[in-house]
Motif scaffolding. Structure first.
Motif, short mmCIF file in Angstrom:
data_model
loop_
_atom_site.label_atom_id
_atom_site.label_comp_id
_atom_site.label_asym_id
_atom_site.label_seq_id
_atom_site.Cartn_x
_atom_site.Cartn_y
_atom_site.Cartn_z
N ALA A 1 7.01 -7.06 -17.71
CA ALA A 1 6.73 -6.20 -16.56
C ALA A 1 6.95 -4.74 -16.92
O ALA A 1 7.82 -4.40 -17.73
N ARG A 2 6.15 -3.87 -16.31
CA ARG A 2 6.27 -2.43 -16.54
C ARG A 2 6.18 -1.68 -15.21
O ARG A 2 5.52 -2.13 -14.28
N ILE A 3 6.84 -0.52 -15.18
CA ILE A 3 6.77 0.34 -14.01
C ILE A 3 7.03 1.76 -14.47
O ILE A 3 7.66 1.99 -15.50
N GLN A 4 6.53 2.73 -13.69
CA GLN A 4 6.73 4.14 -14.02
C GLN A 4 7.97 4.68 -13.32
O GLN A 4 8.25 4.32 -12.17
N ALA A 5 8.67 5.55 -14.01
CA ALA A 5 9.72 6.36 -13.38
C ALA A 5 9.21 7.79 -13.33
O ALA A 5 8.84 8.36 -14.36
N TYR A 6 9.18 8.34 -12.14
CA TYR A 6 8.67 9.71 -11.94
C TYR A 6 9.87 10.65 -11.86
O TYR A 6 10.72 10.53 -10.98
N CYS A 7 9.94 11.58 -12.80
CA CYS A 7 11.08 12.50 -12.89
C CYS A 7 10.62 13.93 -12.58
O CYS A 7 9.64 14.40 -13.15
N ARG A 8 11.35 14.58 -11.72
CA ARG A 8 11.11 15.99 -11.41
C ARG A 8 12.39 16.77 -11.67
O ARG A 8 13.49 16.33 -11.31
N THR B 1 0.83 -1.19 0.00
CA THR B 1 0.00 0.00 0.00
C THR B 1 0.88 1.26 0.00
O THR B 1 2.09 1.21 0.21
N THR B 2 0.23 2.39 -0.22
CA THR B 2 0.94 3.67 -0.18
C THR B 2 1.63 3.86 1.17
O THR B 2 2.80 4.27 1.23
N ALA B 3 0.91 3.55 2.25
CA ALA B 3 1.47 3.73 3.59
C ALA B 3 2.66 2.80 3.82
O ALA B 3 3.67 3.19 4.42
N GLU B 4 2.56 1.56 3.36
CA GLU B 4 3.65 0.60 3.55
C GLU B 4 4.90 1.04 2.79
O GLU B 4 6.03 0.94 3.30
N GLU C 1 17.52 5.08 -10.70
CA GLU C 1 17.72 4.79 -9.28
C GLU C 1 16.83 5.71 -8.47
O GLU C 1 16.71 6.91 -8.77
N GLY C 2 16.15 5.13 -7.45
CA GLY C 2 15.28 5.95 -6.62
C GLY C 2 14.46 5.10 -5.68
O GLY C 2 14.68 3.89 -5.53
N THR C 3 13.50 5.74 -5.00
CA THR C 3 12.65 5.04 -4.04
C THR C 3 11.27 4.79 -4.65
O THR C 3 10.79 5.54 -5.50
N LEU C 4 10.65 3.71 -4.17
CA LEU C 4 9.33 3.33 -4.66
C LEU C 4 8.24 4.07 -3.89
O LEU C 4 8.35 4.30 -2.68
N PHE C 5 7.18 4.42 -4.61
CA PHE C 5 6.02 5.05 -3.99
C PHE C 5 4.82 4.82 -4.89
O PHE C 5 4.95 4.25 -5.98
N ARG C 6 3.67 5.22 -4.44
CA ARG C 6 2.46 5.14 -5.27
C ARG C 6 1.98 6.56 -5.59
O ARG C 6 1.97 7.44 -4.72
N THR C 7 1.56 6.74 -6.83
CA THR C 7 1.05 8.05 -7.25
C THR C 7 -0.38 8.22 -6.74
O THR C 7 -0.97 7.31 -6.15
N LYS C 8 -0.94 9.39 -7.02
CA LYS C 8 -2.33 9.64 -6.63
C LYS C 8 -3.31 8.70 -7.31
O LYS C 8 -4.40 8.45 -6.81
N THR C 9 -2.87 8.18 -8.48
CA THR C 9 -3.73 7.20 -9.19
C THR C 9 -3.36 5.77 -8.81
O THR C 9 -3.77 4.82 -9.48
N ASN C 10 -2.56 5.62 -7.74
CA ASN C 10 -2.20 4.33 -7.16
C ASN C 10 -1.25 3.52 -8.03
O ASN C 10 -1.18 2.29 -7.91
N GLU C 11 -0.49 4.18 -8.93
CA GLU C 11 0.46 3.48 -9.77
C GLU C 11 1.79 3.30 -9.03
O GLU C 11 2.35 4.27 -8.51
N LEU C 12 2.29 2.06 -9.00
CA LEU C 12 3.60 1.80 -8.42
C LEU C 12 4.65 2.50 -9.29
O LEU C 12 4.70 2.30 -10.51
#
Length: 505
Positions: free
Chosen positions: A93-100, A57-60, A124-135
């Motif tokens: 498998a697919r995953i998003q990379a969030y870049c700022r 989950t997002t909290a975990e 390289e980075g840390t895992l989280f969930r977006t507002k749309t719950n995407e890993l």
């Protein structure tokens, strides 16, 4: 919101797209990146990340803050001003990379600005969930691996031309995850089969792919030449005669997962190069193999599909045992409504009446055994949807099979049909050297009458039988056709990574 790269619209010529991508690669190199680095700094795969954290989950994730270094191909880029999402793919498998922009060094943000769909990068980075719950991976470091100089097929149109998909399987695999899944399933099929035979006391062996005599099946071979020995050789049409030589030598249970080559037409069920499983078991007859084949295939379906039923070409197929069973004559009567198959004139009339484009003259030229087999193919074969054993084949079309004691016109042989196509062929092996020599002579006569697929004589194999082969049963199973059924693929080309294609003009 905008989606990069904006130049990749269907209207733009591919050459222009390639030019733009080469310019971007030049800019990436100017930033100090190696155009073709030798390694990637990763510690896991996208598939492992998804498997390990996909249910968190997002909290975990917020509490754990797992850090990953992954690599993948960019499938899409979605830009929101100073932020962007890059969808990375690896295998299925697919995953998003969030870049700022404010989270990346300036050089790496400039790298991002020159990336395109199709490029390979590491993140390289840390895992989280977006507002749309995407890993997602919150990117703290980007690195460049390779630029895709050619654009991927448009996301609106994809790679939909079937022939192009087969010719450019590498692109097909990039854009169609279900294709990758098909070949992962094929690998699981072969792994299960190999484990089954290893656990049942069989030894895996390898036999020649280039043979001086094309034997073990009725088929037209490919011919090649060995220059040093100045001799013609044949790409094998089957490994059968070599495997039975091993039985003579005392290796009582052998199997081979092999490539065979047959110089024949191409269809949804035929490719000139294909994969077969062949196995031979001393002290057994074809009835033993019927039981083992049921055990092997029903277990395989449970392992791969999770149950005993599956759907193939719109038909629900049950692999519950025991499988159905008919003699060839019974199948003709049951599915064709033809009770009298003993009369040659009746066979000829039925073949001509029911077969497409078969002349009376051609039917009359066939021997009785071939007439019976042809009538079976016409009236029954396509109706055998659930696994069905067909037994009691005519001796004339079974030169390597042992005859039935009660009726020598027929042999102890079966073929297994699933989904309307032959999947396996097996028989109690003929081990009478004199009778084998006589059968070879009969096949030579058939070749002289114009049958290019009649079996060639193999004197050394007869010589091997004279040393004594114990009672033995053998079987061949078409791996490609099994893969078609277990992946619900309409064509054999869908389960062969690089099928043979006609050259483009």
């Amino acid at each position: 919101m905008s989606e990069q790269p904006p130049v990749e619209s269907p209207e733009v010529e591919e050459s222009e797209l390639i030019r733009v991508r080469r310019e971007k690669l030049d800019r990436i190199v100017a930033l100090g990146y190696d155009a073709y680095p030798t390694k990637a700094n990763v510690d896991t795969t996208i598939a492992e990340v998804v498997a390990t954290y996909g249910d968190k989950t997002t909290a975990e994730l917020e509490a754990e803050k797992p850090r990953v270094r992954i690599a993948g191909r960019i499938m899409t880029i979605r830009e929101f001003g100073k932020t962007a999402f890059l969808v990375l793919s690896e295998k299925t498998a697919r995953i998003q990379a969030y870049c700022r922009k404010d989270a990346l060094p300036e050089r790496e943000w400039e790298l991002y600005r020159n990336l395109d769909s199709g490029d390979w990068i590491s993140v390289e980075g840390t895992l989280f969930r977006t507002k749309t719950n995407e890993l997602s991976v919150k990117a703290e470091k980007l690195d460049f691996l390779v630029k895709a100089l050619r654009p991927l097929p448009s996301k609106w149109h994809g790679l939909t031309d079937v022939e192009q998909r087969y010719r450019q399987r590498y692109v097909d695999l990039i854009v169609n995850d279900d294709v990758k899944t098909t070949f992962e399933t094929r690998a699981r099929i072969i792994k299960y089969i190999r484990n089954w035979f290893d656990s049942h006391g069989f030894i895996e062996v390898e036999t020649p792919m280039m043979q001086p005599i094309a034997g073990g099946a009725a088929a037209r071979p490919f011919i090649t030449k060995h220059n040093a020995l100045d001799m013609n050789l044949f790409l094998r049409i089957a490994p059968e005669l070599y495997l039975k030589r091993l039985i003579v030598g005392g290796m009582s249970r052998v199997y081979e997962i092999n490539r065979n080559f047959r110089n024949e037409g191409i269809s949804t069920q035929h490719n000139p190069e294909f994969t077969m499983l062949e196995f031979y078991q001393a002290y057994a007859d074809y009835e033993v193999l019927i039981e083992e084949t049921q055990e092997l295939l029903s277990g395989l379906v449970r392992e791969v599909r999770g149950g005993e039923t599956l759907t193939f070409r719109g038909n629900e197929i049950s692999f519950a045992t025991p499988f159905a069973r008919y003699s060839m004559k019974e199948a003709i009567a049951h599915f064709g409504g033809i009770a009298d198959v003993e009369n040659r004139a009746t066979l000829i009339d039925e073949v001509v009446a029911r077969g497409e484009g078969i002349s009376h003259e051609y039917a009359e030229s066939l021997i009785d055994g071939k007439l019976l087999a042809l009538l079976f193919e016409i009236v029954a074969e396509k109706q055998l949807i659930n696994p069905t054993f067909i037994t009691d084949f005519p001796t004339e079309i079974s030169p390597l099979s042992k005859q039935r004691k009660d009726d020598p016109r027929f042999v102890e042989r079966f073929e297994l049909y699933i989904g309307g196509m032959e999947v396996a062929n097996a028989f109690s092996e003929l081990n009478d050297a004199d009778e084998q020599a006589r059968r070879f002579a009969q096949q030579i006569a058939e070749r002289e009458r114009g049958d290019d697929e009649a079996h060639q004589a193999d004197d050394d194999y007869v010589n091997a039988l004279e040393y004594g082969m114990p009672p033995t049963a053998g079987e061949g199973i078409g791996i490609d056709r099994v893969a078609m059924i277990l992946t619900d693929s309409a064509s054999i080309r869908d389960v062969i990574l690089f099928p043979l294609m006609r050259p483009r003009a």
